[in-house]
Design a protein around this motif. Structure first.
Motif, PDB file in Angstrom:
ATOM      1  N   SER A 107     -30.350 -45.535 -53.368  1.00  0.00           N
ATOM      2  CA  SER A 107     -31.390 -44.816 -54.108  1.00  0.00           C
ATOM      3  C   SER A 107     -32.605 -45.676 -54.427  1.00  0.00           C
ATOM      4  O   SER A 107     -33.566 -45.196 -55.014  1.00  0.00           O
ATOM      5  CB  SER A 107     -30.805 -44.263 -55.420  1.00  0.00           C
ATOM      6  OG  SER A 107     -30.318 -45.333 -56.217  1.00  0.00           O
ATOM      7  N   VAL A 115     -36.640 -32.394 -53.420  1.00  0.00           N
ATOM      8  CA  VAL A 115     -37.091 -33.788 -53.368  1.00  0.00           C
ATOM      9  C   VAL A 115     -36.559 -34.570 -54.558  1.00  0.00           C
ATOM     10  O   VAL A 115     -36.719 -34.154 -55.713  1.00  0.00           O
ATOM     11  CB  VAL A 115     -38.629 -33.847 -53.316  1.00  0.00           C
ATOM     12  CG1 VAL A 115     -39.115 -35.288 -53.369  1.00  0.00           C
ATOM     13  CG2 VAL A 115     -39.138 -33.162 -52.048  1.00  0.00           C
ATOM     14  N   ASN A 116     -35.929 -35.728 -54.268  1.00  0.00           N
ATOM     15  CA  ASN A 116     -35.449 -36.635 -55.302  1.00  0.00           C
ATOM     16  C   ASN A 116     -36.287 -37.904 -55.396  1.00  0.00           C
ATOM     17  O   ASN A 116     -36.661 -38.338 -56.485  1.00  0.00           O
ATOM     18  CB  ASN A 116     -33.988 -37.031 -55.040  1.00  0.00           C
ATOM     19  CG  ASN A 116     -33.011 -35.931 -55.393  1.00  0.00           C
ATOM     20  OD1 ASN A 116     -33.339 -35.011 -56.136  1.00  0.00           O
ATOM     21  ND2 ASN A 116     -31.819 -36.014 -54.834  1.00  0.00           N
ATOM     22  N   ASN A 117     -36.578 -38.502 -54.231  1.00  0.00           N
ATOM     23  CA  ASN A 117     -37.210 -39.819 -54.226  1.00  0.00           C
ATOM     24  C   ASN A 117     -38.074 -39.978 -52.985  1.00  0.00           C
ATOM     25  O   ASN A 117     -37.671 -40.582 -51.992  1.00  0.00           O
ATOM     26  CB  ASN A 117     -36.138 -40.914 -54.277  1.00  0.00           C
ATOM     27  CG  ASN A 117     -36.718 -42.292 -54.480  1.00  0.00           C
ATOM     28  OD1 ASN A 117     -37.896 -42.447 -54.781  1.00  0.00           O
ATOM     29  ND2 ASN A 117     -35.892 -43.312 -54.305  1.00  0.00           N
ATOM     30  N   GLU A 133     -44.079 -35.083 -55.558  1.00  0.00           N
ATOM     31  CA  GLU A 133     -43.444 -34.789 -56.841  1.00  0.00           C
ATOM     32  C   GLU A 133     -42.050 -34.196 -56.646  1.00  0.00           C
ATOM     33  O   GLU A 133     -41.812 -33.408 -55.719  1.00  0.00           O
ATOM     34  CB  GLU A 133     -44.322 -33.801 -57.613  1.00  0.00           C
ATOM     35  CG  GLU A 133     -43.890 -33.522 -59.033  1.00  0.00           C
ATOM     36  CD  GLU A 133     -44.838 -32.573 -59.733  1.00  0.00           C
ATOM     37  OE1 GLU A 133     -44.668 -32.364 -60.953  1.00  0.00           O
ATOM     38  OE2 GLU A 133     -45.749 -32.032 -59.065  1.00  0.00           O
ATOM     39  N   SER A 134     -41.116 -34.589 -57.497  1.00  0.00           N
ATOM     40  CA  SER A 134     -39.762 -34.028 -57.429  1.00  0.00           C
ATOM     41  C   SER A 134     -39.816 -32.529 -57.675  1.00  0.00           C
ATOM     42  O   SER A 134     -40.553 -32.050 -58.547  1.00  0.00           O
ATOM     43  CB  SER A 134     -38.856 -34.689 -58.473  1.00  0.00           C
ATOM     44  OG  SER A 134     -38.680 -36.053 -58.198  1.00  0.00           O
ATOM     45  N   ARG A 163     -40.957 -27.392 -59.922  1.00  0.00           N
ATOM     46  CA  ARG A 163     -41.048 -28.809 -60.255  1.00  0.00           C
ATOM     47  C   ARG A 163     -39.812 -29.229 -61.039  1.00  0.00           C
ATOM     48  O   ARG A 163     -39.234 -28.433 -61.760  1.00  0.00           O
ATOM     49  CB  ARG A 163     -42.301 -29.090 -61.094  1.00  0.00           C
ATOM     50  CG  ARG A 163     -43.610 -28.788 -60.413  1.00  0.00           C
ATOM     51  CD  ARG A 163     -44.757 -29.063 -61.367  1.00  0.00           C
ATOM     52  NE  ARG A 163     -46.054 -28.771 -60.782  1.00  0.00           N
ATOM     53  CZ  ARG A 163     -47.209 -28.887 -61.426  1.00  0.00           C
ATOM     54  NH1 ARG A 163     -47.209 -29.270 -62.699  1.00  0.00           N
ATOM     55  NH2 ARG A 163     -48.344 -28.613 -60.819  1.00  0.00           N
ATOM     56  N   ASP A 203     -36.323 -32.266 -61.620  1.00  0.00           N
ATOM     57  CA  ASP A 203     -35.163 -32.927 -61.028  1.00  0.00           C
ATOM     58  C   ASP A 203     -33.974 -31.961 -61.051  1.00  0.00           C
ATOM     59  O   ASP A 203     -33.507 -31.567 -62.121  1.00  0.00           O
ATOM     60  CB  ASP A 203     -34.835 -34.202 -61.811  1.00  0.00           C
ATOM     61  CG  ASP A 203     -33.656 -34.962 -61.227  1.00  0.00           C
ATOM     62  OD1 ASP A 203     -33.150 -34.542 -60.166  1.00  0.00           O
ATOM     63  OD2 ASP A 203     -33.241 -35.964 -61.833  1.00  0.00           O
ATOM     64  N   SER A 257     -31.016 -32.566 -59.294  1.00  0.00           N
ATOM     65  CA  SER A 257     -29.846 -33.247 -58.729  1.00  0.00           C
ATOM     66  C   SER A 257     -28.549 -32.826 -59.433  1.00  0.00           C
ATOM     67  O   SER A 257     -27.500 -32.711 -58.791  1.00  0.00           O
ATOM     68  CB  SER A 257     -30.016 -34.760 -58.802  1.00  0.00           C
ATOM     69  OG  SER A 257     -30.240 -35.176 -60.141  1.00  0.00           O
ATOM     70  N   LYS A 317     -27.123 -37.617 -55.735  1.00  0.00           N
ATOM     71  CA  LYS A 317     -28.187 -38.189 -56.568  1.00  0.00           C
ATOM     72  C   LYS A 317     -28.802 -39.426 -55.931  1.00  0.00           C
ATOM     73  O   LYS A 317     -29.912 -39.816 -56.287  1.00  0.00           O
ATOM     74  CB  LYS A 317     -27.659 -38.516 -57.958  1.00  0.00           C
ATOM     75  CG  LYS A 317     -26.638 -39.637 -58.000  1.00  0.00           C
ATOM     76  CD  LYS A 317     -26.149 -39.892 -59.418  1.00  0.00           C
ATOM     77  CE  LYS A 317     -25.120 -41.017 -59.467  1.00  0.00           C
ATOM     78  NZ  LYS A 317     -24.607 -41.241 -60.834  1.00  0.00           N
ATOM     79  N   ASN A 355     -32.540 -39.254 -50.832  1.00  0.00           N
ATOM     80  CA  ASN A 355     -33.974 -39.127 -51.084  1.00  0.00           C
ATOM     81  C   ASN A 355     -34.418 -37.674 -51.158  1.00  0.00           C
ATOM     82  O   ASN A 355     -35.279 -37.320 -51.961  1.00  0.00           O
ATOM     83  CB  ASN A 355     -34.765 -39.848 -50.005  1.00  0.00           C
ATOM     84  CG  ASN A 355     -34.556 -41.353 -50.045  1.00  0.00           C
ATOM     85  OD1 ASN A 355     -33.569 -41.868 -49.532  1.00  0.00           O
ATOM     86  ND2 ASN A 355     -35.476 -42.064 -50.678  1.00  0.00           N
ATOM     87  N   LEU A 356     -33.867 -36.857 -50.316  1.00  0.00           N
ATOM     88  CA  LEU A 356     -34.207 -35.436 -50.350  1.00  0.00           C
ATOM     89  C   LEU A 356     -33.086 -34.632 -49.719  1.00  0.00           C
ATOM     90  O   LEU A 356     -32.253 -35.169 -48.965  1.00  0.00           O
ATOM     91  CB  LEU A 356     -35.530 -35.140 -49.649  1.00  0.00           C
ATOM     92  CG  LEU A 356     -35.612 -35.244 -48.126  1.00  0.00           C
ATOM     93  CD1 LEU A 356     -36.816 -34.476 -47.626  1.00  0.00           C
ATOM     94  CD2 LEU A 356     -35.742 -36.687 -47.665  1.00  0.00           C
TER      95      LEU A 356
END
Length: 491
Positions: free
Chosen positions: A125, A175-177, A182-183, A200, A202, A204, A218, A221-222
């Motif tokens: 991560s 999207v996580n990272n 933007e997440s 918009r 998080d 996870s 978690k 990345n996506l």
């Protein structure tokens, strides 16, 4: 006395034609308008040994979506005034343009990409993906590779083939990272190569819960979520279109897995997840459009590893993995905290038979009662050993994806025995030799009708992946018969 032709034509129109109109629809299957009610009566009255009515929708769906010459000739024709759009547009969504630099996007050769796709998968991560990497993955997974003008608009050809070029599959990104992104939840608008931001935040935690508590999500990345808008295929192919839409999704998923491996990224594919929660997260109804698979993508590889499509180590404390590929809970959990997972969604009478099947298939935790067949139901005339060493390919996976569409003109030229062997080897054998099994070896069998392969007689064969050999069932020329059974398509 000589008969008048006008009288014969009039008699035909008044007597014969009405009879044809009345009796032909009665002999059709579920393609016919108004036939669904008759199908329901047949299903209710039919007593099939070992099949309980209103339960095995997969059996019912498969039976009543079969082709016959009669239903193909007389079936419902597409409504050309209501042809579905192959793009899903969110008019109020924020759009993120993606750069497309095809010339600089190069990765591994095909055979190397396949081998890397079968390696152990895990994520780190710490390092984010770039927006350029996301753009590359999306383009080679499902991007536009050609444009054809047709009646009523433009057809955007893509890197994945599709039955009738109807493209029922949609791609959503969670999207996580990712750097400069933007997440949140995004939809990929293929024709413009842009992302449409839907939500918009998080998500996870919701994903972990939806994927049977797999905490490795978690660290990715996506997450790619693949959905099917079933009407896009059913508009032309009716109930059989449900089959095609799932096959189409499989093409797109494999593109993503291969391209990710080609650039050194790791992937993990999920077919077992809580459908309704994922559908709610995406904002789709789960009937007209529904999620069919998830693929997590990320960088890095560690010591901990969970096989593709199976539960993580945390979940394995609660679940044993059945050899047939289904998740089977120990008995003590059937009435406990996992009871909600076993509840079949309510089946509505107004649903079509394919919609009923999809709704019923959301039950992912059960103990299937299947009698395994160990004996081969055919005799082997001879066995043909296939070579296992091939010349190293210099073709890049990206070059192949750009050319990959539905087959066009077949040149009727022979392929070599080595070429056939390589196709079979890369398709099946590598999965058996890898550190995990994507699916049970009993879930898929391959039979071949050989028409023009150098060194192999024409006939029917079974591929034995354990020994990497062909088992000849019958030496026979079936080229014309296959053409007939495939509805006179140019195969």
């Amino acid at each position: 006395m000589k008969r008048n032709k006008k009288i014969d034509i009039l008699l035909y129109l008044l007597v014969v034609f009405p009879l044809v109109v009345i009796f032909i629809p009665l002999s059709q299957n579920s393609y016919s308008l108004g036939f669904r009610d008759r199908v329901k009566k047949i299903i209710e009255n039919r007593k099939v040994k070992g099949i309980k009515k209103n339960k095995y929708f997969a059996f019912q769906y498969h039976q009543f979506s079969k082709h016959t010459y009669l239903n193909v000739i007389t079936s419902w024709k597409p409504d050309w005034f209501n042809e579905p759009d192959t793009s899903k547009i969110y008019p109020d969504a924020k759009t993120i343009p993606l750069k497309k630099d095809i010339e600089s996007w190069e990765g591994f050769n095909l055979d190397e990409a396949i081998r890397r796709a079968n390696e152990k998968q895990n994520f780190s991560s710490s390092e984010p993906l770039t927006l350029n990497e996301v753009s590359r993955l999306l383009y080679f997974t499902y991007g536009v590779t050609g444009v054809i003008r047709k009646r009523g608009g433009i057809l955007y050809l893509r890197t994945a083939p599709s039955a009738g070029a109807l493209y029922p599959t949609e791609i959503y990104l969670i999207v996580n990272n990712v750097k400069d992104l933007e997440s949140g939840v995004y939809n990929y608008l293929v024709k413009d190569h842009v992302l449409q931001q839907i939500k918009r935040g998080d998500f996870s935690k919701e994903l972990i819960n939806s994927c049977l508590n797999d905490s490795s999500i978690k660290n990715s990345n996506l997450i790619f979520v693949f959905t099917d808008i079933f009407y896009r295929s059913k508009w032309k192919y009716r109930e059989r279109g449900y089959r095609y839409s799932l096959i189409d999704a499989g093409y797109v998923i494999k593109n993503l897995v291969l391209e990710s491996a080609s650039v050194g990224l790791r992937t993990k594919t999920y077919f077992d997840f809580l459908d309704d929660k994922i559908n709610k997260l995406l904002g789709v109804d789960g009937v007209k459009e529904a999620s069919v698979a998830l693929v997590t993508v990320g960088k890095g590889m560690g010591d901990n590893f969970s096989p593709v499509g199976q539960a993580s180590r945390l979940s394995e404390r609660r679940f044993s993995v059945d050899r047939r590929g289904f998740l089977t809970p120990p008995e003590r959990f059937l009435d406990g905290r996992f009871k909600s997972h076993r509840v079949i969604s309510q089946i509505k009478e107004s649903m079509s038979i394919s919609e009923k099947y999809h709704e019923n298939s959301k039950q992912i935790i059960y103990r299937p009662k299947i009698e395994r067949v160990s004996l081969k139901p055919y005799s082997i005339e001879k066995r043909i050993e296939l070579p296992q060493e091939f010349p190293r390919s210099n073709i890049k996976i990206e070059e192949l994806l750009l050319k990959r569409r539905s087959a066009e003109d077949l040149g009727n030229l022979p392929i070599s025995k080595t070429e056939l062997s390589e196709i079979l080897y890369l398709s099946f054998r590598l999965e058996r030799e890898s550190h995990y099994k994507i699916s049970s070896p009993h879930q898929l069998d391959l039979f071949l009708v050989v028409n023009n392969v150098q060194g192999v007689d024409r006939g029917v064969y079974h591929y034995d992946r354990q020994s990497h050999s062909l088992e000849q069932i019958k030496k026979i020329d079936l080229q014309e018969l296959c053409w007939k059974y495939c509805l006179r398509q140019d195969i």
